[in-house]
Scaffold this motif. Structure first.
Motif, PDB file in Angstrom:
ATOM      1  N   ALA A   1     -57.615 -33.070 -50.181  1.00 11.66           N
ATOM      2  CA  ALA A   1     -57.477 -34.657 -50.539  1.00 11.66           C
ATOM      3  C   ALA A   1     -56.503 -35.123 -49.687  1.00 11.66           C
ATOM      4  O   ALA A   1     -56.405 -36.538 -49.595  1.00 11.66           O
ATOM      5  CB  ALA A   1     -57.740 -35.010 -51.832  1.00 11.66           C
ATOM      6  N   GLN A   2     -55.386 -34.240 -49.060  1.00 13.14           N
ATOM      7  CA  GLN A   2     -54.357 -35.043 -48.668  1.00 13.14           C
ATOM      8  C   GLN A   2     -53.413 -35.482 -49.535  1.00 13.14           C
ATOM      9  O   GLN A   2     -52.920 -36.440 -49.128  1.00 13.14           O
ATOM     10  CB  GLN A   2     -54.755 -35.634 -47.332  1.00 13.14           C
ATOM     11  N   ASP A   3     -53.490 -35.331 -50.806  1.00  7.81           N
ATOM     12  CA  ASP A   3     -52.776 -35.776 -51.710  1.00  7.81           C
ATOM     13  C   ASP A   3     -51.391 -34.958 -51.800  1.00  7.81           C
ATOM     14  O   ASP A   3     -51.271 -33.849 -52.714  1.00  7.81           O
ATOM     15  CB  ASP A   3     -53.503 -35.836 -53.253  1.00  7.81           C
ATOM     16  N   TRP A   4     -50.364 -35.407 -51.065  1.00  5.00           N
ATOM     17  CA  TRP A   4     -49.322 -34.264 -50.763  1.00  5.00           C
ATOM     18  C   TRP A   4     -48.392 -34.194 -52.188  1.00  5.00           C
ATOM     19  O   TRP A   4     -47.854 -32.959 -52.418  1.00  5.00           O
ATOM     20  CB  TRP A   4     -48.585 -34.743 -49.528  1.00  5.00           C
ATOM     21  N   PRO A   5     -48.103 -35.410 -52.876  1.00  4.70           N
ATOM     22  CA  PRO A   5     -47.405 -35.395 -54.089  1.00  4.70           C
ATOM     23  C   PRO A   5     -47.800 -34.471 -55.016  1.00  4.70           C
ATOM     24  O   PRO A   5     -47.174 -33.605 -55.782  1.00  4.70           O
ATOM     25  CB  PRO A   5     -47.184 -36.665 -54.504  1.00  4.70           C
ATOM     26  N   VAL A   6     -49.292 -34.557 -55.375  1.00 10.71           N
ATOM     27  CA  VAL A   6     -49.736 -33.564 -56.162  1.00 10.71           C
ATOM     28  C   VAL A   6     -49.644 -32.064 -55.799  1.00 10.71           C
ATOM     29  O   VAL A   6     -49.589 -31.394 -56.387  1.00 10.71           O
ATOM     30  CB  VAL A   6     -51.482 -34.201 -56.592  1.00 10.71           C
ATOM     31  N   ALA A   7     -50.132 -31.887 -54.615  1.00 12.93           N
ATOM     32  CA  ALA A   7     -49.930 -30.558 -54.053  1.00 12.93           C
ATOM     33  C   ALA A   7     -48.504 -29.747 -54.211  1.00 12.93           C
ATOM     34  O   ALA A   7     -48.600 -28.825 -54.589  1.00 12.93           O
ATOM     35  CB  ALA A   7     -50.595 -30.584 -52.631  1.00 12.93           C
ATOM     36  N   ALA A   8     -47.639 -30.835 -53.707  1.00 17.43           N
ATOM     37  CA  ALA A   8     -46.271 -30.211 -54.093  1.00 17.43           C
ATOM     38  C   ALA A   8     -45.989 -30.044 -55.419  1.00 17.43           C
ATOM     39  O   ALA A   8     -45.282 -29.025 -55.878  1.00 17.43           O
ATOM     40  CB  ALA A   8     -45.343 -31.409 -53.451  1.00 17.43           C
TER      41      ALA A   8
ATOM     42  N   LYS B   1     -56.224 -23.564 -57.693  1.00 15.81           N
ATOM     43  CA  LYS B   1     -57.459 -24.738 -57.586  1.00 15.81           C
ATOM     44  C   LYS B   1     -56.926 -26.066 -57.353  1.00 15.81           C
ATOM     45  O   LYS B   1     -57.275 -26.882 -56.445  1.00 15.81           O
ATOM     46  CB  LYS B   1     -58.369 -24.563 -58.960  1.00 15.81           C
ATOM     47  N   ASN B   2     -55.778 -26.511 -58.157  1.00 18.77           N
ATOM     48  CA  ASN B   2     -55.098 -27.717 -57.901  1.00 18.77           C
ATOM     49  C   ASN B   2     -54.593 -28.138 -56.681  1.00 18.77           C
ATOM     50  O   ASN B   2     -54.649 -29.214 -56.004  1.00 18.77           O
ATOM     51  CB  ASN B   2     -54.085 -28.112 -59.340  1.00 18.77           C
ATOM     52  N   ILE B   3     -53.942 -26.892 -56.274  1.00 17.72           N
ATOM     53  CA  ILE B   3     -53.310 -27.082 -54.920  1.00 17.72           C
ATOM     54  C   ILE B   3     -53.879 -27.279 -53.722  1.00 17.72           C
ATOM     55  O   ILE B   3     -54.094 -28.181 -53.022  1.00 17.72           O
ATOM     56  CB  ILE B   3     -52.229 -25.925 -54.957  1.00 17.72           C
ATOM     57  N   GLY B   4     -55.034 -26.302 -53.711  1.00 18.20           N
ATOM     58  CA  GLY B   4     -56.195 -26.457 -52.860  1.00 18.20           C
ATOM     59  C   GLY B   4     -57.064 -27.876 -52.750  1.00 18.20           C
ATOM     60  O   GLY B   4     -57.150 -28.402 -51.822  1.00 18.20           O
ATOM     61  N   ASN B   5     -57.418 -28.245 -54.006  1.00 15.22           N
ATOM     62  CA  ASN B   5     -58.045 -29.793 -53.947  1.00 15.22           C
ATOM     63  C   ASN B   5     -56.999 -30.710 -53.612  1.00 15.22           C
ATOM     64  O   ASN B   5     -57.378 -31.683 -52.763  1.00 15.22           O
ATOM     65  CB  ASN B   5     -58.478 -30.021 -55.485  1.00 15.22           C
TER      66      ASN B   5
ATOM     67  N   VAL C   1     -45.336 -24.294 -48.303  1.00 19.63           N
ATOM     68  CA  VAL C   1     -46.189 -25.390 -48.850  1.00 19.63           C
ATOM     69  C   VAL C   1     -45.903 -26.339 -49.387  1.00 19.63           C
ATOM     70  O   VAL C   1     -46.060 -27.664 -49.223  1.00 19.63           O
ATOM     71  CB  VAL C   1     -47.742 -24.667 -49.464  1.00 19.63           C
ATOM     72  N   GLU C   2     -44.991 -26.124 -50.423  1.00 18.63           N
ATOM     73  CA  GLU C   2     -44.346 -27.300 -51.236  1.00 18.63           C
ATOM     74  C   GLU C   2     -43.774 -28.072 -50.311  1.00 18.63           C
ATOM     75  O   GLU C   2     -43.630 -29.315 -50.457  1.00 18.63           O
ATOM     76  CB  GLU C   2     -43.523 -26.748 -52.459  1.00 18.63           C
ATOM     77  N   LEU C   3     -42.684 -27.465 -49.540  1.00 19.78           N
ATOM     78  CA  LEU C   3     -41.819 -28.423 -48.863  1.00 19.78           C
ATOM     79  C   LEU C   3     -42.498 -29.070 -47.500  1.00 19.78           C
ATOM     80  O   LEU C   3     -42.303 -30.350 -47.416  1.00 19.78           O
ATOM     81  CB  LEU C   3     -40.827 -27.415 -48.196  1.00 19.78           C
ATOM     82  N   ALA C   4     -43.496 -28.442 -47.249  1.00 20.12           N
ATOM     83  CA  ALA C   4     -44.408 -29.348 -46.169  1.00 20.12           C
ATOM     84  C   ALA C   4     -45.067 -30.399 -46.853  1.00 20.12           C
ATOM     85  O   ALA C   4     -45.318 -31.486 -46.349  1.00 20.12           O
ATOM     86  CB  ALA C   4     -45.376 -28.320 -45.498  1.00 20.12           C
ATOM     87  N   CYS C   5     -45.608 -30.041 -48.218  1.00 21.78           N
ATOM     88  CA  CYS C   5     -46.311 -31.257 -48.795  1.00 21.78           C
ATOM     89  C   CYS C   5     -45.260 -32.621 -49.076  1.00 21.78           C
ATOM     90  O   CYS C   5     -45.571 -33.799 -48.980  1.00 21.78           O
ATOM     91  CB  CYS C   5     -46.826 -30.969 -49.933  1.00 21.78           C
ATOM     92  N   LYS C   6     -43.955 -32.003 -49.596  1.00 16.07           N
ATOM     93  CA  LYS C   6     -43.101 -32.957 -49.866  1.00 16.07           C
ATOM     94  C   LYS C   6     -42.494 -33.986 -48.819  1.00 16.07           C
ATOM     95  O   LYS C   6     -42.368 -35.012 -48.756  1.00 16.07           O
ATOM     96  CB  LYS C   6     -41.503 -32.187 -50.591  1.00 16.07           C
ATOM     97  N   ALA C   7     -42.709 -33.083 -47.561  1.00 15.54           N
ATOM     98  CA  ALA C   7     -42.473 -34.014 -46.228  1.00 15.54           C
ATOM     99  C   ALA C   7     -43.595 -34.958 -45.889  1.00 15.54           C
ATOM    100  O   ALA C   7     -43.360 -35.361 -44.522  1.00 15.54           O
ATOM    101  CB  ALA C   7     -42.122 -33.104 -45.335  1.00 15.54           C
ATOM    102  N   GLY C   8     -44.578 -35.133 -46.469  1.00 19.63           N
ATOM    103  CA  GLY C   8     -45.847 -35.962 -46.470  1.00 19.63           C
ATOM    104  C   GLY C   8     -46.896 -35.009 -45.696  1.00 19.63           C
ATOM    105  O   GLY C   8     -47.719 -36.012 -44.868  1.00 19.63           O
ATOM    106  N   GLY C   9     -46.959 -33.935 -45.417  1.00 19.94           N
ATOM    107  CA  GLY C   9     -47.942 -33.180 -44.912  1.00 19.94           C
ATOM    108  C   GLY C   9     -48.483 -33.503 -43.574  1.00 19.94           C
ATOM    109  O   GLY C   9     -49.674 -34.012 -42.995  1.00 19.94           O
TER     110      GLY C   9
ATOM    111  N   GLU D   1     -51.580 -26.334 -40.795  1.00 10.85           N
ATOM    112  CA  GLU D   1     -50.868 -25.646 -41.053  1.00 10.85           C
ATOM    113  C   GLU D   1     -50.642 -25.304 -42.583  1.00 10.85           C
ATOM    114  O   GLU D   1     -50.549 -24.274 -42.911  1.00 10.85           O
ATOM    115  CB  GLU D   1     -49.479 -25.964 -40.511  1.00 10.85           C
ATOM    116  N   ILE D   2     -50.582 -26.501 -43.193  1.00 10.79           N
ATOM    117  CA  ILE D   2     -50.527 -26.380 -44.793  1.00 10.79           C
ATOM    118  C   ILE D   2     -51.602 -25.611 -45.449  1.00 10.79           C
ATOM    119  O   ILE D   2     -51.720 -24.734 -46.067  1.00 10.79           O
ATOM    120  CB  ILE D   2     -50.360 -27.583 -45.148  1.00 10.79           C
ATOM    121  N   GLN D   3     -52.968 -25.977 -44.824  1.00  9.83           N
ATOM    122  CA  GLN D   3     -53.867 -25.084 -45.317  1.00  9.83           C
ATOM    123  C   GLN D   3     -53.887 -23.894 -45.116  1.00  9.83           C
ATOM    124  O   GLN D   3     -54.393 -22.988 -45.675  1.00  9.83           O
ATOM    125  CB  GLN D   3     -55.141 -25.961 -44.433  1.00  9.83           C
ATOM    126  N   ASP D   4     -53.738 -23.542 -43.643  1.00 11.36           N
ATOM    127  CA  ASP D   4     -53.557 -21.963 -43.341  1.00 11.36           C
ATOM    128  C   ASP D   4     -52.673 -21.225 -44.429  1.00 11.36           C
ATOM    129  O   ASP D   4     -52.859 -20.306 -44.756  1.00 11.36           O
ATOM    130  CB  ASP D   4     -52.875 -21.926 -41.953  1.00 11.36           C
TER     131      ASP D   4
END
Length: 125
Positions: A50-57, A42-46, A82-90, A95-98
């Motif tokens: 919200a495009q909050d990449w650090p929280v998603a990562a 849920k946290n990752i999805g949210n 997903v983690e690496l894509a988010c760490k790279a700034g989304g 693609e991350i959502q997929d």
């Protein structure tokens, strides 16, 4: 006998091996996974929404070892992406959502299977 379902990306061999016949250990371990994983998903999805990449990562990083412990290598590999894509700034949110949708579907199917296994083990305690 360990439950193995390659079509669902679930292999509990490691869990059964370290449980060494203890249904209590299996029930407790599955219980923790069932408590933590839906919240992390849920946290990752949210965070992705919200495009909050650090929280998603960060949430993906926390979920990753749980998936490994429960023998979900496909899910673990996808959440790593997903983690690496988010760490790279989304840079590619679609693609991350997929990828998140893929891992969410796999893990959700496994949650149902794990609930059934837990209930069966609890009935034998």
């Amino acid at each position: 006998m360990a439950y193995i379902s390659p079509d669902q990306d679930l292999d509990l061999s490691f869990l059964y091996e370290i449980a060494d016949g203890s249904d209590d250990f299996i029930v407790d371990s599955i219980g923790m996974f069932l408590e933590q994983s839906p919240e992390l998903l849920k946290n990752i999805g949210n965070a992705i929404a919200a495009q909050d990449w650090p929280v998603a990562a960060q949430a993906a990083h926390k979920l990753k070892p749980n998936l490994g412990f429960f023998g979900m290598p496909i899910s673990q590999a996808i959440i790593q992406e997903v983690e690496l894509a988010c760490k790279a700034g989304g840079q590619n949110p679609a693609e991350i959502q997929d990828k998140f949708n893929q891992v969410n579907a796999l893990v959700s199917a496994n949650l149902n299977t794990l609930k059934q296994i837990k209930e069966e083990k609890e009935a034998n305690l």
